[in-house]
Write a protein that holds these residues in place. Structure first.
Motif, PDB file in Angstrom:
ATOM      1  N   TRP A 174       0.817  -1.213   0.000  1.00 21.74           N
ATOM      2  CA  TRP A 174       0.000   0.000   0.000  1.00 21.74           C
ATOM      3  C   TRP A 174       0.847   1.259   0.000  1.00 21.74           C
ATOM      4  CZ3 TRP A 174       0.604   3.449   3.948  1.00 21.74           C
ATOM      5  CH2 TRP A 174       1.227   2.989   5.123  1.00 21.74           C
ATOM      6  N   ASN A 175       1.970   1.229   0.748  1.00 22.23           N
ATOM      7  CA  ASN A 175       2.784   2.438   0.833  1.00 22.23           C
ATOM      8  C   ASN A 175       3.431   2.775  -0.505  1.00 22.23           C
ATOM      9  OD1 ASN A 175       4.252  -0.029   1.428  1.00 22.23           O
ATOM     10  ND2 ASN A 175       6.033   1.241   1.864  1.00 22.23           N
ATOM     11  N   GLU A 176       3.804   1.756  -1.276  1.00 23.12           N
ATOM     12  CA  GLU A 176       4.366   2.012  -2.603  1.00 23.12           C
ATOM     13  C   GLU A 176       3.312   2.613  -3.528  1.00 23.12           C
ATOM     14  OE1 GLU A 176       6.206  -1.387  -4.290  1.00 23.12           O
ATOM     15  OE2 GLU A 176       7.631  -1.670  -2.636  1.00 23.12           O
ATOM     16  N   VAL A 177       2.101   2.094  -3.435  1.00 25.58           N
ATOM     17  CA  VAL A 177       1.015   2.605  -4.274  1.00 25.58           C
ATOM     18  C   VAL A 177       0.732   4.063  -3.936  1.00 25.58           C
ATOM     19  CG1 VAL A 177      -1.402   2.334  -4.900  1.00 25.58           C
ATOM     20  CG2 VAL A 177       0.007   0.307  -4.524  1.00 25.58           C
ATOM     21  N   TRP A 178       0.580   4.363  -2.649  1.00 24.94           N
ATOM     22  CA  TRP A 178       0.246   5.716  -2.230  1.00 24.94           C
ATOM     23  C   TRP A 178       1.332   6.719  -2.623  1.00 24.94           C
ATOM     24  CZ3 TRP A 178      -2.265   5.726   3.324  1.00 24.94           C
ATOM     25  CH2 TRP A 178      -3.392   4.896   3.311  1.00 24.94           C
ATOM     26  N   ILE A 179       2.576   6.369  -2.337  1.00 24.21           N
ATOM     27  CA  ILE A 179       3.678   7.295  -2.620  1.00 24.21           C
ATOM     28  C   ILE A 179       3.813   7.532  -4.121  1.00 24.21           C
ATOM     29  CG2 ILE A 179       6.183   7.594  -2.512  1.00 24.21           C
ATOM     30  CD1 ILE A 179       6.110   6.114   0.175  1.00 24.21           C
ATOM     31  N   SER A 180       3.728   6.465  -4.896  1.00 23.28           N
ATOM     32  CA  SER A 180       3.847   6.604  -6.346  1.00 23.28           C
ATOM     33  C   SER A 180       2.697   7.416  -6.931  1.00 23.28           C
ATOM     34  CB  SER A 180       3.903   5.228  -7.012  1.00 23.28           C
ATOM     35  OG  SER A 180       5.043   4.510  -6.594  1.00 23.28           O
ATOM     36  N   ALA A 181       1.497   7.223  -6.392  1.00 26.31           N
ATOM     37  CA  ALA A 181       0.318   7.901  -6.929  1.00 26.31           C
ATOM     38  C   ALA A 181       0.434   9.418  -6.810  1.00 26.31           C
ATOM     39  CB  ALA A 181      -0.939   7.414  -6.218  1.00 26.31           C
ATOM     40  N   ILE A 182       1.008   9.907  -5.707  1.00 27.26           N
ATOM     41  CA  ILE A 182       1.057  11.354  -5.502  1.00 27.26           C
ATOM     42  C   ILE A 182       2.399  11.981  -5.869  1.00 27.26           C
ATOM     43  CG2 ILE A 182      -0.714  11.286  -3.722  1.00 27.26           C
ATOM     44  CD1 ILE A 182       1.436  11.491  -1.616  1.00 27.26           C
ATOM     45  N   THR A 183       3.433  11.149  -6.059  1.00 30.31           N
ATOM     46  CA  THR A 183       4.746  11.709  -6.417  1.00 30.31           C
ATOM     47  C   THR A 183       5.151  11.420  -7.862  1.00 30.31           C
ATOM     48  OG1 THR A 183       5.934   9.743  -5.609  1.00 30.31           O
ATOM     49  CG2 THR A 183       5.540  11.529  -4.036  1.00 30.31           C
ATOM     50  N   ARG A 184       4.558  10.411  -8.478  1.00 34.36           N
ATOM     51  CA  ARG A 184       4.857  10.093  -9.882  1.00 34.36           C
ATOM     52  C   ARG A 184       3.562   9.993 -10.681  1.00 34.36           C
ATOM     53  NH1 ARG A 184       6.583   5.584 -11.230  1.00 34.36           N
ATOM     54  NH2 ARG A 184       6.260   4.321  -9.363  1.00 34.36           N
ATOM     55  N   PRO A 185       2.825  11.097 -10.749  1.00 34.81           N
ATOM     56  CA  PRO A 185       1.514  11.049 -11.429  1.00 34.81           C
ATOM     57  C   PRO A 185       1.652  10.914 -12.944  1.00 34.81           C
ATOM     58  CG  PRO A 185       2.060  13.305 -10.830  1.00 34.81           C
ATOM     59  CD  PRO A 185       3.146  12.450 -10.260  1.00 34.81           C
ATOM     60  N   SER A 186       1.252   9.796 -13.458  1.00 29.85           N
ATOM     61  CA  SER A 186       1.260   9.567 -14.904  1.00 29.85           C
ATOM     62  C   SER A 186       0.298   8.435 -15.221  1.00 29.85           C
ATOM     63  CB  SER A 186       2.670   9.209 -15.404  1.00 29.85           C
ATOM     64  OG  SER A 186       3.070   7.946 -14.913  1.00 29.85           O
ATOM     65  N   VAL A 187      -0.100   8.356 -16.470  1.00 30.70           N
ATOM     66  CA  VAL A 187      -0.984   7.268 -16.890  1.00 30.70           C
ATOM     67  C   VAL A 187      -0.302   5.923 -16.684  1.00 30.70           C
ATOM     68  CG1 VAL A 187      -2.175   6.250 -18.865  1.00 30.70           C
ATOM     69  CG2 VAL A 187      -2.200   8.738 -18.538  1.00 30.70           C
ATOM     70  N   GLU A 188       0.995   5.871 -16.969  1.00 30.11           N
ATOM     71  CA  GLU A 188       1.733   4.617 -16.813  1.00 30.11           C
ATOM     72  C   GLU A 188       1.763   4.159 -15.365  1.00 30.11           C
ATOM     73  OE1 GLU A 188       2.816   7.263 -18.451  1.00 30.11           O
ATOM     74  OE2 GLU A 188       2.583   6.505 -20.514  1.00 30.11           O
ATOM     75  N   THR A 189       1.897   5.100 -14.436  1.00 34.32           N
ATOM     76  CA  THR A 189       1.920   4.748 -13.015  1.00 34.32           C
ATOM     77  C   THR A 189       0.615   4.089 -12.593  1.00 34.32           C
ATOM     78  OG1 THR A 189       3.453   6.537 -12.462  1.00 34.32           O
ATOM     79  CG2 THR A 189       2.098   5.665 -10.681  1.00 34.32           C
ATOM     80  N   PHE A 190      -0.504   4.674 -12.986  1.00 34.03           N
ATOM     81  CA  PHE A 190      -1.800   4.117 -12.604  1.00 34.03           C
ATOM     82  C   PHE A 190      -2.097   2.823 -13.352  1.00 34.03           C
ATOM     83  CE2 PHE A 190      -2.299   8.348 -10.881  1.00 34.03           C
ATOM     84  CZ  PHE A 190      -3.071   8.139  -9.751  1.00 34.03           C
ATOM     85  N   ALA A 230      -8.137   2.947  -8.245  1.00 37.81           N
ATOM     86  CA  ALA A 230      -7.225   3.996  -8.712  1.00 37.81           C
ATOM     87  C   ALA A 230      -7.495   5.314  -7.993  1.00 37.81           C
ATOM     88  CB  ALA A 230      -7.361   4.174 -10.219  1.00 37.81           C
ATOM     89  N   PHE A 231      -8.766   5.641  -7.780  1.00 38.89           N
ATOM     90  CA  PHE A 231      -9.108   6.859  -7.047  1.00 38.89           C
ATOM     91  C   PHE A 231      -8.597   6.786  -5.608  1.00 38.89           C
ATOM     92  CE2 PHE A 231     -13.022   8.452  -9.654  1.00 38.89           C
ATOM     93  CZ  PHE A 231     -12.172   8.732 -10.713  1.00 38.89           C
ATOM     94  N   ALA A 232      -8.789   5.635  -4.961  1.00 41.89           N
ATOM     95  CA  ALA A 232      -8.365   5.473  -3.573  1.00 41.89           C
ATOM     96  C   ALA A 232      -6.850   5.576  -3.435  1.00 41.89           C
ATOM     97  CB  ALA A 232      -8.848   4.132  -3.029  1.00 41.89           C
ATOM     98  N   ALA A 233      -6.112   5.186  -4.479  1.00 38.41           N
ATOM     99  CA  ALA A 233      -4.654   5.199  -4.418  1.00 38.41           C
ATOM    100  C   ALA A 233      -4.096   6.596  -4.172  1.00 38.41           C
ATOM    101  CB  ALA A 233      -4.075   4.624  -5.712  1.00 38.41           C
ATOM    102  N   TYR A 234      -4.762   7.615  -4.704  1.00 39.51           N
ATOM    103  CA  TYR A 234      -4.271   8.978  -4.463  1.00 39.51           C
ATOM    104  C   TYR A 234      -5.078   9.699  -3.393  1.00 39.51           C
ATOM    105  CZ  TYR A 234      -8.167  11.069  -7.090  1.00 39.51           C
ATOM    106  OH  TYR A 234      -9.411  11.476  -7.494  1.00 39.51           O
ATOM    107  N   TYR A 235      -6.365   9.365  -3.281  1.00 37.57           N
ATOM    108  CA  TYR A 235      -7.212  10.108  -2.355  1.00 37.57           C
ATOM    109  C   TYR A 235      -6.894   9.782  -0.897  1.00 37.57           C
ATOM    110  CZ  TYR A 235     -11.285  12.116  -0.087  1.00 37.57           C
ATOM    111  OH  TYR A 235     -12.092  12.854   0.730  1.00 37.57           O
ATOM    112  N   ALA A 236      -6.551   8.538  -0.598  1.00 35.53           N
ATOM    113  CA  ALA A 236      -6.253   8.148   0.783  1.00 35.53           C
ATOM    114  C   ALA A 236      -5.067   8.935   1.348  1.00 35.53           C
ATOM    115  CB  ALA A 236      -6.016   6.640   0.864  1.00 35.53           C
ATOM    116  N   PRO A 237      -3.916   8.950   0.672  1.00 38.62           N
ATOM    117  CA  PRO A 237      -2.801   9.740   1.233  1.00 38.62           C
ATOM    118  C   PRO A 237      -3.062  11.237   1.225  1.00 38.62           C
ATOM    119  CG  PRO A 237      -2.225   8.895  -0.941  1.00 38.62           C
ATOM    120  CD  PRO A 237      -3.503   8.224  -0.545  1.00 38.62           C
ATOM    121  N   LEU A 238      -3.725  11.746   0.191  1.00 39.47           N
ATOM    122  CA  LEU A 238      -3.992  13.177   0.146  1.00 39.47           C
ATOM    123  C   LEU A 238      -4.942  13.611   1.255  1.00 39.47           C
ATOM    124  CD1 LEU A 238      -4.312  14.285  -3.606  1.00 39.47           C
ATOM    125  CD2 LEU A 238      -2.469  14.713  -1.981  1.00 39.47           C
ATOM    126  N   SER A 239      -5.881  12.757   1.625  1.00 42.27           N
ATOM    127  CA  SER A 239      -6.812  13.116   2.696  1.00 42.27           C
ATOM    128  C   SER A 239      -6.077  13.266   4.023  1.00 42.27           C
ATOM    129  CB  SER A 239      -7.919  12.069   2.811  1.00 42.27           C
ATOM    130  OG  SER A 239      -7.397  10.810   3.203  1.00 42.27           O
TER     131      SER A 239
END
Length: 229
Positions: A19-35, A137-146
């Motif tokens: 989960w931590n890899e998903v969250w960090i990547s989602a908000i620090t490496r935002p790209s279509v390929e990442t998701f 995919a939404f939860a991957a960025y929304y959880a850490p940002l919240s």
């Protein structure tokens, strides 16, 4: 004498991504390929996304409460305020125990509604994704940002960063939508903007209703102030 060559067993892809890899990547490496990399895992499901949002809601509520309490204790006054601070702490503990789970549940419901409406319009525009993948995919960025937003909102001046984080969240929403549904940027923006527009419209309606209900009371307050003057 013939030799038999045994081919190596096929490589097994990991069934889960931490989960931590998903969250960090989602908000620090935002790209279509990442998701796209996120959603290829077997456990990239809505249920996992729900768990993330629920836990993030609890953590955000509790951490935000304690940071606010620390700031109040540091800048709220001297030793004469000790009793009021103790009362505030006791009352807030009760409030956070009651409200944190409710906040977490509302976060999950919000994810369901957001992903559901977005995927409905994305499918109408030719998207090939699924609700489960989009919710993940939404939860991957929304959880850490919240969590980050809750922490910043509790600190004076730093709470001004909540607005740019909100804009960044919209950008991540569009990227995640495009990665899941595999269509053009225009369609990704269009289907994502629909839910944003509905949310703004709902907020506007709620504000109108609240103002209509509180209008007489506000008018009486101003009348009393003017009479006192």
């Amino acid at each position: 004498m013939s030799q038999e060559f045994v081919s190596p067993p096929p490589m097994q892809s990991a069934a889960s991504q931490p989960w931590n890899e998903v969250w960090i990547s989602a908000i620090t490496r935002p790209s279509v390929e990442t998701f796209e990399d996120f959603i290829r895992y077997p456990d990239a499901t809505a249920n996992r996304g729900y768990k993330w949002i629920f836990i993030a809601g609890l953590v955000a509520s509790i951490l935000g409460f304690f940071i606010s309490l620390v700031i109040t204790s540091l800048f709220g006054g001297g030793s004469s305020d000790a009793y009021s601070l103790t009362s505030l702490f006791g009352g807030s503990i009760f409030l956070i125990v009651c409200m944190a789970p409710l906040t977490a549940i509302l976060g999950v419901v919000g994810l369901m509604i957001s992903a559901g409406i977005t995927q409905f319009f994305a499918g109408a525009l030719g998207g090939t994704g699924t609700y489960s993948k989009l919710a993940y995919a939404f939860a991957a960025y929304y959880a850490p940002l919240s969590i980050v937003t809750s922490l910043l909102s509790a600190v004076p001046y730093l709470n001004l960063l909540a607005l740019p984080l909100g804009v960044y969240s919209i950008v991540l929403n569009v990227i995640a939508n495009k990665a899941v549904n595999q269509f053009s940027w225009g369609k990704a923006i269009a289907s994502s903007v629909v839910i944003i527009g509905l949310i703004l419209a709902l907020v506007g309606v709620c504000m109108i209703v609240v103002l209509a209900l509180l209008g007489p009371a506000i008018g009486n307050v101003f009348s009393n102030i003017i009479m006192d003057i």
